[in-house]
Scaffold this motif. Sequence first.
Motif, PDB file in Angstrom:
ATOM      1  N   LYS A  33      27.413  29.881  25.114  1.00  0.00           N
ATOM      2  CA  LYS A  33      26.955  29.973  23.726  1.00  0.00           C
ATOM      3  C   LYS A  33      28.157  29.872  22.796  1.00  0.00           C
ATOM      4  O   LYS A  33      29.193  30.481  23.041  1.00  0.00           O
ATOM      5  N   CYS A  34      28.011  29.068  21.754  1.00  0.00           N
ATOM      6  CA  CYS A  34      29.080  28.921  20.778  1.00  0.00           C
ATOM      7  C   CYS A  34      29.017  30.086  19.783  1.00  0.00           C
ATOM      8  O   CYS A  34      27.966  30.371  19.231  1.00  0.00           O
ATOM      9  N   GLN A  35      30.164  30.743  19.574  1.00  0.00           N
ATOM     10  CA  GLN A  35      30.218  31.877  18.648  1.00  0.00           C
ATOM     11  C   GLN A  35      30.236  31.399  17.205  1.00  0.00           C
ATOM     12  O   GLN A  35      30.039  32.184  16.292  1.00  0.00           O
ATOM     13  N   ASN A  36      30.513  30.134  17.021  1.00  0.00           N
ATOM     14  CA  ASN A  36      30.601  29.600  15.662  1.00  0.00           C
ATOM     15  C   ASN A  36      29.245  29.105  15.164  1.00  0.00           C
ATOM     16  O   ASN A  36      28.729  29.579  14.160  1.00  0.00           O
ATOM     17  N   CYS A  37      28.643  28.128  15.870  1.00  0.00           N
ATOM     18  CA  CYS A  37      27.380  27.555  15.380  1.00  0.00           C
ATOM     19  C   CYS A  37      26.167  28.086  16.150  1.00  0.00           C
ATOM     20  O   CYS A  37      25.037  27.737  15.832  1.00  0.00           O
ATOM     21  N   HIS A  38      26.390  28.894  17.164  1.00  0.00           N
ATOM     22  CA  HIS A  38      25.338  29.569  17.940  1.00  0.00           C
ATOM     23  C   HIS A  38      24.521  28.642  18.830  1.00  0.00           C
ATOM     24  O   HIS A  38      23.495  29.052  19.380  1.00  0.00           O
ATOM     25  N   ARG A  51      35.170  23.150  24.613  1.00  0.00           N
ATOM     26  CA  ARG A  51      34.881  23.288  23.183  1.00  0.00           C
ATOM     27  C   ARG A  51      33.403  23.007  22.965  1.00  0.00           C
ATOM     28  O   ARG A  51      32.774  22.317  23.751  1.00  0.00           O
ATOM     29  N   CYS A  52      32.878  23.539  21.875  1.00  0.00           N
ATOM     30  CA  CYS A  52      31.470  23.309  21.560  1.00  0.00           C
ATOM     31  C   CYS A  52      31.270  21.844  21.181  1.00  0.00           C
ATOM     32  O   CYS A  52      31.980  21.313  20.332  1.00  0.00           O
ATOM     33  N   ASP A  53      30.293  21.186  21.815  1.00  0.00           N
ATOM     34  CA  ASP A  53      30.019  19.784  21.510  1.00  0.00           C
ATOM     35  C   ASP A  53      29.423  19.598  20.120  1.00  0.00           C
ATOM     36  O   ASP A  53      29.405  18.497  19.592  1.00  0.00           O
ATOM     37  N   PHE A  54      28.890  20.675  19.540  1.00  0.00           N
ATOM     38  CA  PHE A  54      28.195  20.535  18.262  1.00  0.00           C
ATOM     39  C   PHE A  54      29.121  20.717  17.070  1.00  0.00           C
ATOM     40  O   PHE A  54      28.970  20.051  16.064  1.00  0.00           O
ATOM     41  N   CYS A  55      30.094  21.640  17.200  1.00  0.00           N
ATOM     42  CA  CYS A  55      30.959  21.908  16.042  1.00  0.00           C
ATOM     43  C   CYS A  55      32.437  21.866  16.400  1.00  0.00           C
ATOM     44  O   CYS A  55      33.283  22.000  15.525  1.00  0.00           O
ATOM     45  N   GLY A  56      32.773  21.729  17.675  1.00  0.00           N
ATOM     46  CA  GLY A  56      34.172  21.619  18.049  1.00  0.00           C
ATOM     47  C   GLY A  56      34.886  22.944  18.235  1.00  0.00           C
ATOM     48  O   GLY A  56      36.066  22.978  18.588  1.00  0.00           O
TER      49      GLY A  56
HETATM   50 ZN    ZN Z   1      29.425  25.262  17.997  1.00  0.00          ZN
END
Ligand code: ZN
Length: 324
Positions: A33-38, A51-56
């Motif tokens: 789970k991404c802590q930035n964009c969830h 790294r998160c594929d959605f927000c980096g």
């Molecule tokens: Zn993210």
Amino acid sequence: MGGDAAIIEHDLEQALRDPAVSRHWGGQRKEVKCQNCHAISVFVDGRVAQRCDFCGSPAIVAHEEMQDAITPQSILPFNVSDGQVRDRIRQWYGSRWFAPNRLKTAALTDTIHGVYLPYWTFDAHAHAQWSADAGHYYYTTETYRDSNGQTKSRQVRHVRWTPASGSLSHFFDDTLVPGTKGVHPKLLRQVEPFPTQTSLKPYAPEYVRGWTVERYQVDLRRAAQLGQKQMSEQLHQMCAQQVPGDTHRNLQVDARYQGRTFKHVLVPVWLVHYTYGRTTYQIIANGYTGQLAGERPYSVVKIALAVLLGLVLLALVLYYGQLQ
Ligand SMILES: [Zn+2]
């Protein structure tokens, strides 16, 4: 139904009572789970992204699988390559007005990620009874005096209201509701539709191996409500079209839905994210049709120059206007 007999539709009522319709993903799976964009990403039999594929963001943590997780029944495979998408992104950047120049070069070096997004699709047979006041236009000729005191005539429109009623049946096939958290809804709408009615394949782990799959975060109950809302709005419009005459009012629709089923499907998108200043922007391409949408910053310098140029032109026009 999706045109493929092997794709199973689940009974919605039953699944809402008993959410254990889960099947296996067909491989070792890991969730982060991404802590930035969830966004929650699922990886089957393979590497887990750093790294998160959605927000980096690098702030990703292991995520416990939820008990009621419903696994996908079907999947829309990728149909356009990352190379094709890169070409389209280059054109897209080139055609943006007021984009900072640095963006055009940055876009060519950014990494493009292929991601499968979660969607829910709903089917239902709908039967509707409707009633309304049908309005028929008719015209009368009125005489009036114009400002010069002359008598003139004009056509005036009136409405004659008559009661009307009727019924209709409709089969809703694949009403789509997105379950994604990682992609911004506004962008997603711009790259829809995904051809789920014609090109879905039964889910198999081979399709997702090596790709990122996003875990849905709009659950079945909520998605079913949203799907139902879409259907009743559409049904209301269809009934409105059946009302005879030129216009209508007081349309009442009484609808019954039967045989409601759902599928959890995965659809392909290509994602690029880039930061400009302190903001992260997302570009998304439909992985099947290639349709592109993106967020972009505006160059303050370019806009300021354009405004300035506009003012100068205006001043010139006024100046020469006065000379004549
Ligand atoms: Zn993210």
